[in-house]
Design a protein around this motif. Sequence first.
Motif, short mmCIF file in Angstrom:
data_model
loop_
_atom_site.label_atom_id
_atom_site.label_comp_id
_atom_site.label_asym_id
_atom_site.label_seq_id
_atom_site.Cartn_x
_atom_site.Cartn_y
_atom_site.Cartn_z
N ALA A 65 0.78 -1.55 0.27
CA ALA A 65 0.23 0.25 0.04
C ALA A 65 1.40 1.51 0.00
CB ALA A 65 -0.88 0.53 1.13
N LYS A 66 0.65 2.13 -0.82
CA LYS A 66 0.88 3.63 -0.84
C LYS A 66 0.25 4.74 0.95
CE LYS A 66 -0.26 4.66 -5.45
NZ LYS A 66 -1.15 3.69 -5.58
N THR A 67 1.70 5.11 1.32
CA THR A 67 1.27 6.03 2.64
C THR A 67 0.34 6.95 2.99
OG1 THR A 67 2.39 7.97 1.33
CG2 THR A 67 3.81 6.23 2.53
N GLU A 68 -0.42 6.88 1.90
CA GLU A 68 -1.77 7.37 1.61
C GLU A 68 -3.03 6.60 2.62
OE1 GLU A 68 0.76 9.67 -1.00
OE2 GLU A 68 0.07 7.87 -0.84
N ALA A 69 -2.35 4.83 2.63
CA ALA A 69 -3.55 4.32 3.15
C ALA A 69 -4.18 4.37 3.77
CB ALA A 69 -3.47 2.74 2.27
N ALA A 70 -3.26 4.63 5.28
CA ALA A 70 -3.27 4.76 6.42
C ALA A 70 -3.96 6.09 6.49
CB ALA A 70 -2.17 5.08 7.46
N ASP A 71 -4.16 7.64 5.98
CA ASP A 71 -5.06 7.89 6.73
C ASP A 71 -6.70 7.82 5.97
OD1 ASP A 71 -5.98 11.06 6.96
OD2 ASP A 71 -6.67 11.30 5.06
N TYR A 72 -6.51 6.62 4.95
CA TYR A 72 -7.73 6.44 4.20
C TYR A 72 -8.72 5.98 5.44
CZ TYR A 72 -11.54 4.23 1.44
OH TYR A 72 -12.25 3.67 0.74
N LEU A 73 -7.61 4.92 6.08
CA LEU A 73 -8.25 3.96 6.68
C LEU A 73 -9.05 4.62 7.65
CD1 LEU A 73 -5.37 1.30 6.71
CD2 LEU A 73 -8.27 0.39 5.67
N ALA A 74 -7.42 5.40 8.29
CA ALA A 74 -8.80 6.58 9.90
C ALA A 74 -9.74 7.31 9.38
CB ALA A 74 -7.73 7.29 9.85
N PHE A 75 -10.23 7.27 8.28
CA PHE A 75 -11.40 8.03 7.15
C PHE A 75 -12.57 6.82 7.56
CE2 PHE A 75 -14.70 9.22 3.96
CZ PHE A 75 -14.74 10.56 4.42
N LEU A 76 -12.19 5.66 7.05
CA LEU A 76 -13.04 4.57 7.84
C LEU A 76 -13.51 4.50 8.52
CD1 LEU A 76 -11.67 2.11 4.61
CD2 LEU A 76 -13.98 3.92 4.71
N ARG A 77 -12.67 5.13 9.69
CA ARG A 77 -13.39 4.46 11.30
C ARG A 77 -14.00 5.77 11.52
NH1 ARG A 77 -8.72 1.59 14.72
NH2 ARG A 77 -9.99 1.90 15.93
N SER A 78 -13.83 7.17 10.99
CA SER A 78 -14.49 8.63 11.22
C SER A 78 -15.94 8.86 12.13
CB SER A 78 -13.96 9.51 9.96
OG SER A 78 -14.84 9.25 9.46
N THR A 79 -16.29 9.55 12.35
CA THR A 79 -17.73 9.82 13.01
C THR A 79 -18.43 10.27 11.68
OG1 THR A 79 -17.43 11.92 13.15
CG2 THR A 79 -17.58 11.18 14.74
N ALA A 80 -17.39 10.79 10.04
CA ALA A 80 -18.29 11.56 9.19
C ALA A 80 -18.76 9.91 8.28
CB ALA A 80 -17.99 11.60 8.03
N ALA A 81 -17.79 8.84 8.35
CA ALA A 81 -17.92 7.75 7.59
C ALA A 81 -19.43 6.75 7.77
CB ALA A 81 -16.27 6.45 7.74
N LYS A 82 -18.66 6.47 9.50
CA LYS A 82 -20.17 6.13 10.71
C LYS A 82 -22.02 6.56 10.02
CE LYS A 82 -21.69 5.25 14.96
NZ LYS A 82 -22.66 5.31 15.16
N THR A 83 -21.83 7.60 9.58
CA THR A 83 -22.82 8.65 9.07
C THR A 83 -23.24 7.95 7.91
OG1 THR A 83 -22.92 10.59 10.54
CG2 THR A 83 -24.44 9.85 9.25
N ILE A 84 -22.50 6.91 6.43
CA ILE A 84 -22.77 7.32 5.82
C ILE A 84 -22.99 5.91 5.47
CG2 ILE A 84 -21.90 7.27 3.10
CD1 ILE A 84 -20.26 9.55 3.48
N LEU A 85 -22.23 5.06 6.62
CA LEU A 85 -22.25 3.79 6.05
C LEU A 85 -23.91 3.51 7.22
CD1 LEU A 85 -18.62 3.02 7.06
CD2 LEU A 85 -19.88 1.75 5.18
N GLU A 86 -23.43 4.01 8.05
CA GLU A 86 -25.07 3.42 9.10
C GLU A 86 -26.53 3.79 8.11
OE1 GLU A 86 -23.94 3.85 13.80
OE2 GLU A 86 -25.51 4.92 12.69
N LYS A 87 -26.49 4.86 6.97
CA LYS A 87 -27.48 5.20 6.38
C LYS A 87 -27.69 4.37 5.10
CE LYS A 87 -26.72 8.23 2.98
NZ LYS A 87 -26.35 9.39 1.82
N TYR A 88 -26.85 3.41 4.68
CA TYR A 88 -26.54 2.48 4.22
C TYR A 88 -27.24 0.60 4.61
CZ TYR A 88 -25.24 5.05 -0.04
OH TYR A 88 -25.63 6.26 -0.90
N GLY A 89 -27.29 0.69 6.18
CA GLY A 89 -27.70 -0.26 6.95
C GLY A 89 -27.08 -0.87 7.41
N PHE A 90 -25.33 -0.51 7.76
CA PHE A 90 -24.05 -1.19 8.19
C PHE A 90 -24.19 -1.04 8.77
CE2 PHE A 90 -23.07 -0.92 3.56
CZ PHE A 90 -22.58 -2.56 3.34
#
Length: 261
Positions: free
Chosen positions: A228-253
């Motif tokens: 993985a490129k170094t940018e992957a760490a920041d992307y993975l951090a974003f997937l754990r964010s409150t912003a990501a949570k809002t989107i993912l829960e909207k889809y039923g996850f």
Amino acid sequence: MNRFAGLFAAFSILLGSTFTPAQAQDKALTVFAAASMKNALDELDAAYTAKTGVKITASYAASSALAKQIEQGAPADVFVSADTDWMDYAIGKKNINESTRVNLLGNSIVLIAAKDSKLDKVTIGQGFDLAKLAGDGKIATGDVKSVPVGKYAKAALEKLGSWSAAESKFAMAESVRAALTLVSRGEAPLGIVYATDAKIDPGVKIIGTFPADSHPAIIYPVAATTTAKTEAADYLAFLRSTAAKTILEKYGFTFLVSPTT
């Protein structure tokens, strides 16, 4: 003239020291994700690109197919699997940076029919007669030997005592989205897919939900690959964010981790 040249040089240095979205746009990540993640992850990736300027290219398929592609050298930076088995497989093949792994999401499996089907709500429990419900038609799901949704479906039906009678009626698809399409188009009267998939297709309806204790917990792990490129760490951090949570829960996850700000 020398004064102008000096000012221009200083201005260039100032610009060079400032990070801009245009510069980030030159950076990109490739994400291999389970087919059931498509709608939610497309929205997440758009939000991430808008925030950082880093372009995300996503490739969707069954987790089994993606893990094999990564094993064969496909240039992925991040892997999102629909079960722990295929993430474990990729780790075993030394293709995943295990320290980055997070069990991010949960889901459920449901029985679906076409929107205009005469079939209605059914109670799924011990002794559930799926074969009788299907009649002469087929039951669509992922390949029960490899595709996570199919594996979950078979496990549930075995636990409920329904597998042996219904086995011959199954139409094995290459991914959960392929199974969803078979039902949505009326090519199979019934299907077993994730609740999140049924939610995004107006051509189907949920007629039953499998008990959570009838199959192994449905867990979506995510991790960076060893290349993985170094940018992957920041992307993975974003997937754990409150912003990501809002989107993912909207889809039923179901969000399985404590979100970060």
